[in-house]
Every structure is written in C-alpha cells, then in structure tokens.
Design an enzyme around this catalytic site. Sequence first.
Site, PDB file in Angstrom:
ATOM      1  N   TYR A   1      -2.856  -0.746   9.884  1.00 13.49           N
ATOM      2  CA  TYR A   1      -2.774  -1.073   8.450  1.00 13.49           C
ATOM      3  C   TYR A   1      -1.408  -0.663   7.893  1.00 13.49           C
ATOM      4  O   TYR A   1      -0.738  -1.449   7.209  1.00 13.49           O
ATOM      5  CB  TYR A   1      -3.899  -0.347   7.708  1.00 13.49           C
ATOM      6  CG  TYR A   1      -3.977  -0.639   6.236  1.00 13.49           C
ATOM      7  CD1 TYR A   1      -4.514  -1.837   5.761  1.00 13.49           C
ATOM      8  CD2 TYR A   1      -3.528   0.289   5.295  1.00 13.49           C
ATOM      9  CE1 TYR A   1      -4.587  -2.094   4.396  1.00 13.49           C
ATOM     10  CE2 TYR A   1      -3.600   0.037   3.931  1.00 13.49           C
ATOM     11  CZ  TYR A   1      -4.132  -1.161   3.487  1.00 13.49           C
ATOM     12  OH  TYR A   1      -4.212  -1.421   2.133  1.00 13.49           O
TER      13      TYR A   1
ATOM     14  N   SER B   1       0.853  -1.195   0.000  1.00 12.23           N
ATOM     15  CA  SER B   1       0.000   0.000   0.000  1.00 12.23           C
ATOM     16  C   SER B   1       0.883   1.237   0.000  1.00 12.23           C
ATOM     17  O   SER B   1       1.987   1.219   0.561  1.00 12.23           O
ATOM     18  CB  SER B   1      -0.896   0.014   1.239  1.00 12.23           C
ATOM     19  OG  SER B   1      -1.456   1.307   1.428  1.00 12.23           O
TER      20      SER B   1
HETATM   21  N1  LIG Z   1      -8.522  -0.664  -2.596  1.00 10.13           N
HETATM   22  C1  LIG Z   1      -7.531   0.156  -2.240  1.00 10.13           C
HETATM   23  O1  LIG Z   1      -7.671   1.411  -2.247  1.00 10.13           O
HETATM   24  C2  LIG Z   1      -6.201  -0.404  -1.846  1.00 10.13           C
HETATM   25  C3  LIG Z   1      -5.136   0.496  -1.705  1.00 10.13           C
HETATM   26  C4  LIG Z   1      -3.894   0.007  -1.336  1.00 10.13           C
HETATM   27  C5  LIG Z   1      -3.709  -1.342  -1.138  1.00 10.13           C
HETATM   28  N2  LIG Z   1      -4.757  -2.204  -1.274  1.00 10.13           N
HETATM   29  C6  LIG Z   1      -4.482  -3.623  -1.029  1.00 10.13           C
HETATM   30  O2  LIG Z   1      -4.883  -4.386  -2.147  1.00 10.13           O
HETATM   31  C7  LIG Z   1      -5.274  -5.712  -1.731  1.00 10.13           C
HETATM   32  C8  LIG Z   1      -6.647  -6.024  -2.284  1.00 10.13           C
HETATM   33  O3  LIG Z   1      -7.555  -5.035  -1.791  1.00 10.13           O
HETATM   34  P1  LIG Z   1      -8.995  -4.807  -2.460  1.00 10.13           P
HETATM   35  O4  LIG Z   1      -9.214  -3.341  -2.454  1.00 10.13           O
HETATM   36  O5  LIG Z   1      -9.156  -5.583  -3.695  1.00 10.13           O
HETATM   37  O6  LIG Z   1      -9.913  -5.431  -1.288  1.00 10.13           O
HETATM   38  P2  LIG Z   1     -11.344  -6.158  -1.343  1.00 10.13           P
HETATM   39  O7  LIG Z   1     -12.126  -5.618  -2.485  1.00 10.13           O
HETATM   40  O8  LIG Z   1     -11.887  -6.056   0.021  1.00 10.13           O
HETATM   41  O9  LIG Z   1     -10.962  -7.694  -1.668  1.00 10.13           O
HETATM   42  C9  LIG Z   1     -10.200  -8.397  -0.737  1.00 10.13           C
HETATM   43  C10 LIG Z   1      -9.877  -9.778  -1.264  1.00 10.13           C
HETATM   44  O10 LIG Z   1      -9.033 -10.416  -0.296  1.00 10.13           O
HETATM   45  C11 LIG Z   1      -9.679 -11.588   0.151  1.00 10.13           C
HETATM   46  N3  LIG Z   1      -9.405 -11.807   1.571  1.00 10.13           N
HETATM   47  C12 LIG Z   1      -9.673 -11.006   2.626  1.00 10.13           C
HETATM   48  N4  LIG Z   1      -9.274 -11.570   3.770  1.00 10.13           N
HETATM   49  C13 LIG Z   1      -8.729 -12.767   3.424  1.00 10.13           C
HETATM   50  C14 LIG Z   1      -8.137 -13.833   4.153  1.00 10.13           C
HETATM   51  N5  LIG Z   1      -8.044 -13.794   5.489  1.00 10.13           N
HETATM   52  N6  LIG Z   1      -7.688 -14.919   3.483  1.00 10.13           N
HETATM   53  C15 LIG Z   1      -7.795 -14.983   2.127  1.00 10.13           C
HETATM   54  N7  LIG Z   1      -8.360 -14.007   1.380  1.00 10.13           N
HETATM   55  C16 LIG Z   1      -8.811 -12.923   2.023  1.00 10.13           C
HETATM   56  C17 LIG Z   1     -11.140 -11.397  -0.098  1.00 10.13           C
HETATM   57  O11 LIG Z   1     -11.753 -12.667  -0.167  1.00 10.13           O
HETATM   58  P3  LIG Z   1     -13.347 -12.874   0.138  1.00 10.13           P
HETATM   59  O12 LIG Z   1     -14.033 -12.264  -1.054  1.00 10.13           O
HETATM   60  O13 LIG Z   1     -13.551 -14.323   0.230  1.00 10.13           O
HETATM   61  O14 LIG Z   1     -13.637 -12.124   1.393  1.00 10.13           O
HETATM   62  C18 LIG Z   1     -11.087 -10.641  -1.439  1.00 10.13           C
HETATM   63  O15 LIG Z   1     -10.886 -11.537  -2.503  1.00 10.13           O
HETATM   64  C19 LIG Z   1      -5.209  -5.688  -0.198  1.00 10.13           C
HETATM   65  O16 LIG Z   1      -3.995  -6.252   0.225  1.00 10.13           O
HETATM   66  C20 LIG Z   1      -5.244  -4.203   0.145  1.00 10.13           C
HETATM   67  O17 LIG Z   1      -4.635  -3.920   1.373  1.00 10.13           O
HETATM   68  C21 LIG Z   1      -5.987  -1.762  -1.631  1.00 10.13           C
END
Ligand SMILES: NC(=O)c1ccc[n+]([C@@H]2O[C@H](COP(=O)([O-])OP(=O)(O)OC[C@H]3O[C@@H](n4cnc5c(N)ncnc54)[C@H](OP(=O)(O)O)[C@@H]3O)[C@@H](O)[C@H]2O)c1
Length: 246
Positions: free
Chosen positions: A155, A141
């Site tokens: 986080y 991130s």
């Molecule tokens: N969106 C942003 O602005 C942003 C910015 C910086 C970094 N990130 C990083 O990008 C990554 C993806 O984020 P996203 O925005 O796509 O989030 P998201 O839409 O909430 O999706 C999260 C994904 O991770 C899975 N997950 C959550 N907890 C888990 C666990 N304990 N074991 C296995 N899978 C798990 C979820 O599976 P389920 O569907 O089964 O729950 C889902 O597939 C994360 O690491 C996040 O920190 C995101």
Amino acid sequence: MAELAGRVALVTGGSRGIGAAIALRLAREGADVALTYVRSKARASEVVAEITACGRRGLAIEADSADPTAVVRAVEQAAADLGGLDVLVNNAGIYPYGPFDAVELDEIDRTLAIHVRGAFIAAQAAARHMGEGGRIINIGSCFADRVPYAGVSLYAMSKSALTGLTKGLARDLGPMGITVNVVQPGSTDTEMNPADSPDADAERALTAVGRYAGADEIAGTVAHLAGAEAGFITGASIAVDGGFAA
Ligand SMILES: NC(=O)c1ccc[n+]([C@@H]2O[C@H](COP(=O)([O-])OP(=O)(O)OC[C@H]3O[C@@H](n4cnc5c(N)ncnc54)[C@H](OP(=O)(O)O)[C@@H]3O)[C@@H](O)[C@H]2O)c1
C-alpha cells in the site's frame, strides 16, 4: 456565485467513503459531477441522486480503475455527457494489508494498476479535455511518507508512486495551466478504515489530535484545490492527517 459553478468534475471511486464525500462537496460548490464505481451500483446511484438534489448534474459510470480501457471510457463519457472536464479526482483505492511474505503477485499488480496506472491513464485522458484552470487531484495517503507499522509495504509503495506521479504531472501539465496535487489523508472513518475497528485506537494514538477524520474533512481540502484560489498550488503533497506526520 458558487465557487465551482460551471465546472465539470470526475471522481473515481465515488460511490462511498471519501470519494462520495468529495463528489457531494464539489456538487454543493456548483460543479456537475461524474463518479465511477466498480461494485456499488446502488450506492453510486444514491450519490448521483444527492448531486441532483443540489441542482447539479450527476452521472455514475461503472469503471474498474484496474482496467485502462474502462478508465479512458469513463473520462470520455464524463466529458461527453457533462460537456467537458475541468477537475479529475483520482480517489479509487483499496487497502492491501497483511504479512509481507504472503503478498501475491496478482495483489501487487492489482494495487499498482488501481492506484498508479489507473491514475496515470485517467490524467492522460482527462488532460486532453482540460485547459487553463484544469485540476487533477490525487488521493494518496500519509503512508507515502511515513510507515508506522508492518504489513503495509504494498500500500505504501503504491501511494509513494502516486506522489512521484503527481510531481511529474505538475511539470508536464503546468504549461497548460493545469495544476496537479496529491492530498494525503490520515485515518479517515470509512468502510476501508472504520473508526470502531479493533485497530482504531492504535491509529488514533499515531495522530496529534487523537481522532479520526470524517470524510468531509478530506473533501474540504479537495474542494479548495479544485477552486480558482488554488491556482498557484501544484506538485504539492498536502497532508490532511491530524498531525500523523508531525
Ligand atoms: N480511509 C482512510 O483511512 C484512508 C487513509 C488514507 C488514504 N485513503 C485513500 O482514500 C481513498 C478512498 O478510500 P476510502 O477510505 O473512501 O475507501 P472505501 O470506503 O473502501 O471506498 C473505496 C471507493 O473506491 C472504489 N473502488 C475500489 N476499487 C475500485 C476500482 N478498482 N475501480 C474503481 N473504483 C474502485 C469503491 O467503489 P465500490 O463501492 O464500487 O467498491 C469505493 O467507491 C483511497 O485511495 C484510499 O487509499 C483512505
């Protein structure tokens, strides 16, 4: 010939959001792709159906990244069912947010277990299957380097640890021809951080380009790192954050 033809990838947290976009992008570039999920079984199956529609093999594995046994099982299942493992993307993540005083011990433990210990264990298991050309790509991130507001200490701590892990693994695995990098997204429109949430305009204001990323924009950088042309990039933190860190 597709860039990733003949390669096998595992994407943790590939049922939706950035992970689903990465899984599909890798498949479109020719890879067979396994993905993990913890709750969203139906959506994981939909992603697999899309991978299959690209002419690739797909596999959905229920595996909580907070559970080390499940993480190792997922790596072994991906490698056994798809015939090896070339690319690991540690993407699974959660977003603990709230007053510093209210953060509880189990939330600290679960966040570190998913973002840091899970990534470590997955890399350890995956590296045993990889050789020259192996790729480990962690999804960190932009908050690993710069924290623009209160309420995200846990986080940010976890994502900074992932950056340290990335650098250490680059040294550990470089001699085997395996590269390890961290992609640091900024605000990306997913269920974790919807572009229409009440805080979204404040997030847009922190970027240089004044907008959110689409998940595909993160996936594009991951696909590049997974490919042959990125063989000399390792131990790097790559911001895909619309200028948040500028
Ligand atoms: N969106 C942003 O602005 C942003 C910015 C910086 C970094 N990130 C990083 O990008 C990554 C993806 O984020 P996203 O925005 O796509 O989030 P998201 O839409 O909430 O999706 C999260 C994904 O991770 C899975 N997950 C959550 N907890 C888990 C666990 N304990 N074991 C296995 N899978 C798990 C979820 O599976 P389920 O569907 O089964 O729950 C889902 O597939 C994360 O690491 C996040 O920190 C995101």
